[in-house]
Write an enzyme that holds these catalytic residues in place. Structure first.
Site, short mmCIF file in Angstrom:
data_model
loop_
_atom_site.label_atom_id
_atom_site.label_comp_id
_atom_site.label_asym_id
_atom_site.label_seq_id
_atom_site.Cartn_x
_atom_site.Cartn_y
_atom_site.Cartn_z
N ARG A 101 0.87 -1.19 0.00
CA ARG A 101 0.00 0.00 0.00
C ARG A 101 0.89 1.22 0.00
NH1 ARG A 101 -5.23 1.32 3.71
NH2 ARG A 101 -6.07 -0.13 2.16
N HIS A 128 -7.73 0.37 -6.20
CA HIS A 128 -7.83 -0.51 -5.03
C HIS A 128 -8.47 -1.83 -5.49
CE1 HIS A 128 -7.83 -1.71 -0.98
NE2 HIS A 128 -8.67 -0.86 -0.43
N GLN A 131 -10.25 -4.24 -3.02
CA GLN A 131 -11.56 -3.74 -2.60
C GLN A 131 -12.60 -4.11 -3.66
OE1 GLN A 131 -12.24 -1.88 0.39
NE2 GLN A 131 -14.27 -2.52 -0.22
N ASP A 226 -17.54 6.91 -0.83
CA ASP A 226 -16.24 6.74 -0.16
C ASP A 226 -15.88 8.09 0.47
OD1 ASP A 226 -13.74 5.87 0.67
OD2 ASP A 226 -12.85 5.83 -1.34
N CYS A 266 -16.55 1.32 1.20
CA CYS A 266 -15.34 0.51 1.43
C CYS A 266 -14.84 0.63 2.86
CB CYS A 266 -14.25 0.94 0.45
SG CYS A 266 -13.83 2.68 0.59
N ARG A 294 -13.65 -8.93 2.05
CA ARG A 294 -12.24 -8.67 1.70
C ARG A 294 -11.40 -9.91 2.01
NH1 ARG A 294 -10.24 -3.45 1.73
NH2 ARG A 294 -8.32 -4.50 1.13
N1 NVA Z 1 -10.34 6.42 -0.97
C1 NVA Z 1 -9.95 5.95 0.32
C2 NVA Z 1 -10.07 4.48 0.42
C3 NVA Z 1 -9.74 3.90 1.75
C4 NVA Z 1 -9.84 2.42 1.77
C5 NVA Z 1 -8.55 6.39 0.64
O1 NVA Z 1 -7.69 6.36 -0.26
O2 NVA Z 1 -8.27 6.77 1.77
N1 CP Z 2 -11.27 -0.46 2.76
C1 CP Z 2 -9.99 -0.49 3.15
O1 CP Z 2 -9.05 -0.76 2.38
O2 CP Z 2 -9.81 -0.19 4.47
P1 CP Z 2 -8.44 0.03 5.22
O3 CP Z 2 -7.88 1.34 4.77
O4 CP Z 2 -8.79 0.02 6.68
O5 CP Z 2 -7.50 -1.08 4.87
#
Ligand code: NVA
Ligand code: CP
Length: 307
Positions: A101, A128, A131, A226, A266, A294
């Site tokens: 990540r 993602h 997801q 989101d 998500c 997930r």
């Molecule tokens: N769009 C959000 C998704 C988190 C899982 C982010 O990037 O923070």
């Molecule tokens: N939805 C998701 O990826 O959550 P986290 O940021 O908690 O991993």
């Protein structure tokens, strides 16, 4: 498929295979208890995580393997003392697969190009895919199919989850409607729009991008939103973004216009921002089934890339 870096790495057939495998894994976890025996996963994080971190760890443990966690700020690479190429080559000598990540998608691509073990994108600013696969599994379970369903998304269009839904849902013949403010910072990236439109043509799905929430919600089967403040967005932008995104908040009034729709997010979510408490805590909200999936979807992904 060696790596899973974005939806572009998955054909519709491969998505179906992952969903079929995930469904079996969810039903018969015992059957898979040694499926990753003695395999070690490294999870690398530049941004925070609850779901991705814990579901990947659990997936490996439940399948007889193990996982190690690494924060980029503790790596020589994270403090500018080592190249990403050398880091990826070294890591490949220690573990069997990597989940990463990082904010910058191109860095993840460079990492994967230099890794000799499979690399899974655990979220970048661009996409993602894990997801998406968990979400498709959830939609298929709840609605019994994917082809022909309509997913309406509200809020931040220039967003990893939005991009993944656009590319992945159109691949499965779904209709995707994005309601977001106008402007480069808030609309989906042009290459994602192009990719989604190309797939929609092939699969008899569709893609619509609109500034009108009422238009987007018509006949929706899934209502999705989101965060307005994704992990990479600086806090200084909070006030401005709340004002810009407010017309796209998922409220009870909006949700009532799609009486057969289920609500998805998500997570993490902020009640009172992208969605009101009444909607996210309503009977039509399936966010925790979605979060659970997930785990099952990622087990299927892990087994696919390890093959
Ligand atoms: N769009 C959000 C998704 C988190 C899982 C982010 O990037 O923070
Ligand atoms: N939805 C998701 O990826 O959550 P986290 O940021 O908690 O991993």
């Amino acid at each position: 498929m060696k790596h899973l870096l974005s939806e572009k790495d998955l054909s519709p057939e491969e998505i179906k295979q992952v969903l079929t495998a995930a469904t079996d894994i969810k039903k018969n976890p015992e059957k898979y208890k040694n499926a990753a025996f003695e395999k070690v996963l490294l999870t690398i994080f530049e941004a925070p995580s609850l779901r991705t971190r814990l579901s990947f760890d659990s997936a490996m443990i439940q399948m007889g393997g193990d996982s190690i966690n690494y924060q980029t700020m503790f790596s020589p690479w994270g403090v500018g003392k080592e190249s990403i190429e050398d880091t990826a080559r070294t890591i490949s000598r220690y573990v069997n697969l990597v989940m990463i990540r990082m904010h910058d998608h191109e860095e993840v691509v460079r990492f994967a190009q230099n890794a000799s073990v499979p690399v899974i994108n655990g979220l970048t600013n661009y996409s993602h895919p894990c997801q998406l696969l968990g979400d498709l599994l959830t939609i298929q379970e709840k609605k019994g199919k994917l082809q022909g369903l309509k997913l309406a998304y509200f809020g931040d269009g220039n967003n990893n989850v939005t991009h993944s839904l656009m590319m992945g849902c159109t691949k499965m013949g779904m209709h995707v409607s994005i309601a977001c403010p106008k402007g480069r910072d808030y609309e989906p990236l042009p290459d994602v729009v192009q990719e989604a439109n190309t797939w929609a043509k092939k699969t008899k799905g569709s893609l619509t991008i609109t500034q009108d929430s009422e238009e987007a919600i018509k006949n929706a089967d899934i209502v999705y939103t989101d965060s307005w403040m994704s992990y990479h967005v600086p806090k200084a932008q909070l006030k401005k973004r709340v004002e810009i995104f407010k017309p796209y908040q998922v409220t009870e009034k909006l949700f009532a216009k799609a009486p057969n729709a289920l609500f998805m997010h998500c997570l993490p979510a902020l009640r009172g921002h992208e969605v009101t408490a009444e909607v996210i805590d309503s009977k039509r909200s399936i966010i925790f089934d979605q979060a659970e999936n997930r785990l099952h979807a990622q087990k299927a992904i892990i087994l696919k890339v390890l093959k």
